[in-house]
Design a protein around this motif. Sequence first.
Motif, PDB file in Angstrom:
ATOM      1  N   TYR A 151       0.836  -1.197   0.000  1.00 59.89           N
ATOM      2  CA  TYR A 151       0.000   0.000   0.000  1.00 59.89           C
ATOM      3  C   TYR A 151       0.871   1.246   0.000  1.00 59.89           C
ATOM      4  CZ  TYR A 151      -3.542  -3.336   1.510  1.00 59.89           C
ATOM      5  OH  TYR A 151      -4.380  -4.415   1.588  1.00 59.89           O
ATOM      6  N   GLU A 152       0.395   2.260  -0.689  1.00 57.70           N
ATOM      7  CA  GLU A 152       1.105   3.530  -0.636  1.00 57.70           C
ATOM      8  C   GLU A 152       0.813   4.217   0.691  1.00 57.70           C
ATOM      9  OE1 GLU A 152       1.029   7.777  -2.899  1.00 57.70           O
ATOM     10  OE2 GLU A 152       0.835   5.985  -4.130  1.00 57.70           O
ATOM     11  N   GLU A 153      -0.452   4.169   1.089  1.00 54.96           N
ATOM     12  CA  GLU A 153      -0.903   4.877   2.285  1.00 54.96           C
ATOM     13  C   GLU A 153      -1.477   3.878   3.285  1.00 54.96           C
ATOM     14  OE1 GLU A 153      -3.275   8.699   1.920  1.00 54.96           O
ATOM     15  OE2 GLU A 153      -4.838   7.255   2.437  1.00 54.96           O
ATOM     16  N   ILE A 154      -1.042   3.995   4.536  1.00 55.31           N
ATOM     17  CA  ILE A 154      -1.556   3.141   5.601  1.00 55.31           C
ATOM     18  C   ILE A 154      -1.895   4.011   6.811  1.00 55.31           C
ATOM     19  CG2 ILE A 154      -0.428   1.012   4.849  1.00 55.31           C
ATOM     20  CD1 ILE A 154       1.850   1.612   6.787  1.00 55.31           C
ATOM     21  N   TRP A 155      -2.604   3.432   7.768  1.00 58.07           N
ATOM     22  CA  TRP A 155      -3.040   4.155   8.962  1.00 58.07           C
ATOM     23  C   TRP A 155      -2.633   3.382  10.206  1.00 58.07           C
ATOM     24  CZ3 TRP A 155      -5.851   8.776   8.860  1.00 58.07           C
ATOM     25  CH2 TRP A 155      -6.243   9.194   7.587  1.00 58.07           C
ATOM     26  N   ALA A 156      -2.060   4.083  11.177  1.00 49.65           N
ATOM     27  CA  ALA A 156      -1.596   3.437  12.407  1.00 49.65           C
ATOM     28  C   ALA A 156      -2.220   4.084  13.630  1.00 49.65           C
ATOM     29  CB  ALA A 156      -0.073   3.530  12.499  1.00 49.65           C
ATOM     30  N   ALA A 157      -2.341   3.310  14.696  1.00 50.05           N
ATOM     31  CA  ALA A 157      -2.816   3.836  15.973  1.00 50.05           C
ATOM     32  C   ALA A 157      -1.830   4.892  16.467  1.00 50.05           C
ATOM     33  CB  ALA A 157      -2.950   2.720  17.004  1.00 50.05           C
ATOM     34  N   ALA A 158      -2.360   5.830  17.228  1.00 51.78           N
ATOM     35  CA  ALA A 158      -1.533   6.942  17.704  1.00 51.78           C
ATOM     36  C   ALA A 158      -1.722   7.169  19.197  1.00 51.78           C
ATOM     37  CB  ALA A 158      -1.842   8.204  16.907  1.00 51.78           C
ATOM     38  N   GLY A 159      -1.672   6.088  19.973  1.00 49.97           N
ATOM     39  CA  GLY A 159      -1.653   6.239  21.418  1.00 49.97           C
ATOM     40  C   GLY A 159      -2.945   5.978  22.153  1.00 49.97           C
ATOM     41  N   THR A 160      -4.076   6.053  21.453  1.00 51.77           N
ATOM     42  CA  THR A 160      -5.378   5.772  22.063  1.00 51.77           C
ATOM     43  C   THR A 160      -6.226   5.018  21.041  1.00 51.77           C
ATOM     44  OG1 THR A 160      -6.576   7.743  21.307  1.00 51.77           O
ATOM     45  CG2 THR A 160      -5.266   7.979  23.335  1.00 51.77           C
ATOM     46  N   PRO A 161      -7.313   4.391  21.486  1.00 55.66           N
ATOM     47  CA  PRO A 161      -8.156   3.646  20.538  1.00 55.66           C
ATOM     48  C   PRO A 161      -8.853   4.520  19.486  1.00 55.66           C
ATOM     49  CG  PRO A 161      -8.508   2.849  22.748  1.00 55.66           C
ATOM     50  CD  PRO A 161      -7.678   4.101  22.874  1.00 55.66           C
ATOM     51  N   ASN A 162      -8.855   5.836  19.655  1.00 55.30           N
ATOM     52  CA  ASN A 162      -9.491   6.658  18.620  1.00 55.30           C
ATOM     53  C   ASN A 162      -8.534   7.670  17.995  1.00 55.30           C
ATOM     54  OD1 ASN A 162      -9.469   8.233  20.944  1.00 55.30           O
ATOM     55  ND2 ASN A 162     -11.317   9.337  20.370  1.00 55.30           N
ATOM     56  N   ALA A 163      -7.239   7.537  18.235  1.00 52.51           N
ATOM     57  CA  ALA A 163      -6.252   8.416  17.603  1.00 52.51           C
ATOM     58  C   ALA A 163      -5.456   7.611  16.574  1.00 52.51           C
ATOM     59  CB  ALA A 163      -5.322   9.020  18.641  1.00 52.51           C
ATOM     60  N   VAL A 164      -5.283   8.191  15.385  1.00 56.58           N
ATOM     61  CA  VAL A 164      -4.576   7.524  14.294  1.00 56.58           C
ATOM     62  C   VAL A 164      -3.717   8.533  13.541  1.00 56.58           C
ATOM     63  CG1 VAL A 164      -6.362   5.751  13.952  1.00 56.58           C
ATOM     64  CG2 VAL A 164      -6.496   7.881  12.659  1.00 56.58           C
ATOM     65  N   PHE A 165      -2.813   8.023  12.722  1.00 55.82           N
ATOM     66  CA  PHE A 165      -2.107   8.884  11.778  1.00 55.82           C
ATOM     67  C   PHE A 165      -1.911   8.136  10.473  1.00 55.82           C
ATOM     68  CE2 PHE A 165       1.342   6.726  13.950  1.00 55.82           C
ATOM     69  CZ  PHE A 165       2.348   6.556  13.010  1.00 55.82           C
ATOM     70  N   ARG A 166      -1.970   8.898   9.391  1.00 56.72           N
ATOM     71  CA  ARG A 166      -1.773   8.356   8.050  1.00 56.72           C
ATOM     72  C   ARG A 166      -0.295   8.482   7.714  1.00 56.72           C
ATOM     73  NH1 ARG A 166      -5.017  11.380   3.586  1.00 56.72           N
ATOM     74  NH2 ARG A 166      -3.771  13.024   4.468  1.00 56.72           N
ATOM     75  N   LEU A 167       0.253   7.448   7.104  1.00 55.94           N
ATOM     76  CA  LEU A 167       1.655   7.496   6.733  1.00 55.94           C
ATOM     77  C   LEU A 167       1.890   6.725   5.448  1.00 55.94           C
ATOM     78  CD1 LEU A 167       3.739   4.914   8.720  1.00 55.94           C
ATOM     79  CD2 LEU A 167       1.308   5.162   9.164  1.00 55.94           C
ATOM     80  N   HIS A 168       3.043   6.946   4.852  1.00 55.84           N
ATOM     81  CA  HIS A 168       3.456   6.179   3.680  1.00 55.84           C
ATOM     82  C   HIS A 168       4.048   4.868   4.182  1.00 55.84           C
ATOM     83  CE1 HIS A 168       2.771   9.498   0.973  1.00 55.84           C
ATOM     84  NE2 HIS A 168       3.448  10.282   1.786  1.00 55.84           N
TER      85      HIS A 168
END
Length: 160
Positions: free
Chosen positions: A127-144
Amino acid sequence: MMAVELSPSAQTVQQALQSLGYSYEVVQLPVSARTAIQAADAIGCHVGQIVKSLVFKAKRSGTPILVIASGENRVKEERIEDLIDEPLGKADAEFVRQQTGFAIGGVPPVGHIGHIRTFIDQDLLQYEEIWAAAGTPNAVFRLHANSLVPMTGGQVVRIT
């Protein structure tokens, strides 16, 4: 729309990303993204684009092992055991928090308390773009996806 202030855990991840030289932005979702399916539904992406950060505990050494897996894959523990040369055990919630600084359901790929040996699911790299958790169950960040290796120092492996 007004920006939602990030929780302390999400702020920790945002700071870790910045200190690593990434401009990725942590966002808080209006719903829980504790599971890969919930996250994909909330974000509007394929479940395979969701990064699951799974912490295991090596049975003999007690060493934490982080497996960064595609949301659609289940970790075949034997593959990781072969790489670390010891059996894997389950990590309970207390162990995960002690080793990463984060609660299960919100463990990010970066920003941990200390260094954790990391393995990255090769399937994420399709995938070019993926999404990861960012410390809590409702926080995320998009990354390459190609940022995962330099960001984590992880080893790309087949986990299925």
